[in-house]
Design a protein around this motif. Sequence first.
Motif, mmCIF file in Angstrom:
data_model
loop_
_atom_site.group_PDB
_atom_site.id
_atom_site.type_symbol
_atom_site.label_atom_id
_atom_site.label_comp_id
_atom_site.label_asym_id
_atom_site.label_seq_id
_atom_site.Cartn_x
_atom_site.Cartn_y
_atom_site.Cartn_z
ATOM 1 N N SER A 216 36.169 40.290 40.607
ATOM 2 C CA SER A 216 37.501 40.827 40.314
ATOM 3 C C SER A 216 38.566 40.387 41.320
ATOM 4 N N PHE A 217 38.519 40.897 42.560
ATOM 5 C CA PHE A 217 39.590 40.553 43.500
ATOM 6 C C PHE A 217 39.100 40.612 44.937
ATOM 7 N N GLY A 218 39.949 40.195 45.850
ATOM 8 C CA GLY A 218 39.639 40.232 47.266
ATOM 9 C C GLY A 218 40.788 39.698 48.078
ATOM 10 N N THR A 219 40.723 39.868 49.377
ATOM 11 C CA THR A 219 41.718 39.328 50.298
ATOM 12 C C THR A 219 41.091 38.179 51.062
ATOM 13 N N SER A 220 41.667 36.986 50.931
ATOM 14 C CA SER A 220 41.131 35.773 51.512
ATOM 15 C C SER A 220 39.732 35.535 50.976
ATOM 16 N N CYS A 221 39.003 34.591 51.562
ATOM 17 C CA CYS A 221 37.647 34.279 51.099
ATOM 18 C C CYS A 221 36.696 34.365 52.276
ATOM 19 N N ALA A 222 35.672 35.173 52.159
ATOM 20 C CA ALA A 222 34.689 35.374 53.222
ATOM 21 C C ALA A 222 35.328 35.889 54.511
ATOM 22 N N ASP A 223 36.403 36.649 54.369
ATOM 23 C CA ASP A 223 37.028 37.300 55.521
ATOM 24 C C ASP A 223 36.130 38.470 55.924
ATOM 25 N N PRO A 224 35.651 38.513 57.168
ATOM 26 C CA PRO A 224 34.716 39.570 57.570
ATOM 27 C C PRO A 224 35.293 40.976 57.465
ATOM 28 N N ASN A 225 36.607 41.075 57.389
ATOM 29 C CA ASN A 225 37.242 42.389 57.298
ATOM 30 C C ASN A 225 37.482 42.840 55.867
ATOM 31 N N TYR A 226 37.240 41.948 54.895
ATOM 32 C CA TYR A 226 37.525 42.276 53.500
ATOM 33 C C TYR A 226 36.392 41.802 52.589
ATOM 34 N N PRO A 227 35.532 42.703 52.167
ATOM 35 C CA PRO A 227 34.476 42.304 51.226
ATOM 36 C C PRO A 227 35.065 41.937 49.868
ATOM 37 N N GLY A 228 34.293 41.193 49.079
ATOM 38 C CA GLY A 228 34.707 40.930 47.712
ATOM 39 C C GLY A 228 34.578 42.196 46.881
ATOM 40 N N VAL A 229 35.478 42.352 45.912
ATOM 41 C CA VAL A 229 35.448 43.541 45.060
ATOM 42 C C VAL A 229 35.133 43.118 43.624
ATOM 43 N N TYR A 230 34.222 43.848 43.009
ATOM 44 C CA TYR A 230 33.728 43.539 41.671
ATOM 45 C C TYR A 230 33.864 44.761 40.771
ATOM 46 N N VAL A 231 33.983 44.520 39.480
ATOM 47 C CA VAL A 231 33.887 45.618 38.521
ATOM 48 C C VAL A 231 32.465 46.169 38.580
ATOM 49 N N ASN A 232 32.327 47.468 38.628
ATOM 50 C CA ASN A 232 31.014 48.109 38.657
ATOM 51 C C ASN A 232 30.515 48.252 37.216
ATOM 52 N N VAL A 233 29.618 47.378 36.815
ATOM 53 C CA VAL A 233 29.164 47.322 35.426
ATOM 54 C C VAL A 233 28.488 48.621 35.000
ATOM 55 N N ALA A 234 27.673 49.216 35.852
ATOM 56 C CA ALA A 234 26.982 50.455 35.476
ATOM 57 C C ALA A 234 27.976 51.562 35.149
ATOM 58 N N GLU A 235 29.039 51.657 35.921
ATOM 59 C CA GLU A 235 30.046 52.696 35.706
ATOM 60 C C GLU A 235 30.861 52.441 34.438
ATOM 61 N N LEU A 236 31.145 51.180 34.145
ATOM 62 C CA LEU A 236 31.968 50.854 32.978
ATOM 63 C C LEU A 236 31.133 50.445 31.765
ATOM 64 N N LYS A 237 29.833 50.623 31.853
ATOM 65 C CA LYS A 237 28.963 50.245 30.737
ATOM 66 C C LYS A 237 29.335 50.933 29.422
#
Length: 255
Positions: A216-237
Amino acid sequence: MFIEWIFVISSVLLASAGWISERIVGGYQVPISEVPWQAAFLLNGTADCGAVIYSDKILITAAHCIQNQNKSDISIRVGSSTWNNGGQLLQVDDAEVHEDYSFTKDVVINDIAVIRVKGHLKMGHSVQSIPLAESTPASGSSATVSGWGAVGYSQEVSEHLLQTTVNIVSQEDCQKSYGEGITKSMICAAAQGKDSCSQDSGGPLVSDGQLIGIVSFGTSCADPNYPGVYVNVAELKPWILRAIEKLSCLCAGKV
């Protein structure tokens, strides 16, 4: 993941927020047979996002990949380790975007869409569906993410399919980076020097053979202060299954 938005209208707003689209950083080449549920989402014939195979007619992607796009400009390539040739190429027939999809300066909400293609995917060794997760993995669990996005911030996209391994980050720790906008409908993942990035959006985050997230989204790429954010499939199933049923019913109505 997300701020070199694919829509012109949104790109100015997102750029001011400081986000970027996701692509694979710190990854390695894999044949499509290792991730046969991976699909390339092409806009006017160029790699723009990823998608995930659910069935021979249905794929899942990020809402921001398809929102406001003409369906006639979108095609899906499956069964190939390169986004620009091989495998099967199909046009998009219809799509369902989450009705509550939106974004703020910090997060993207309900970034999920379901696509129906014209015709049928020919399922086989390199074209397979993946089951949707029933529950959210525990913090620290290992997961893989794949795609054809760039290999680093402001770098070129990859012609060959890449994959990397990340670890699930707790909601509390993710909120320390992005604020309370991070909810249980999102899942965060990170590893040192590894991440998804621009034009990996809509692609799969997989753990134990199940689809647990959509890039889904994130700040920069592989920035140690910002993990990648994903849609939670189990929650939106539940929403995903309703959208699939709606598209399937519409398709049946055409016959």
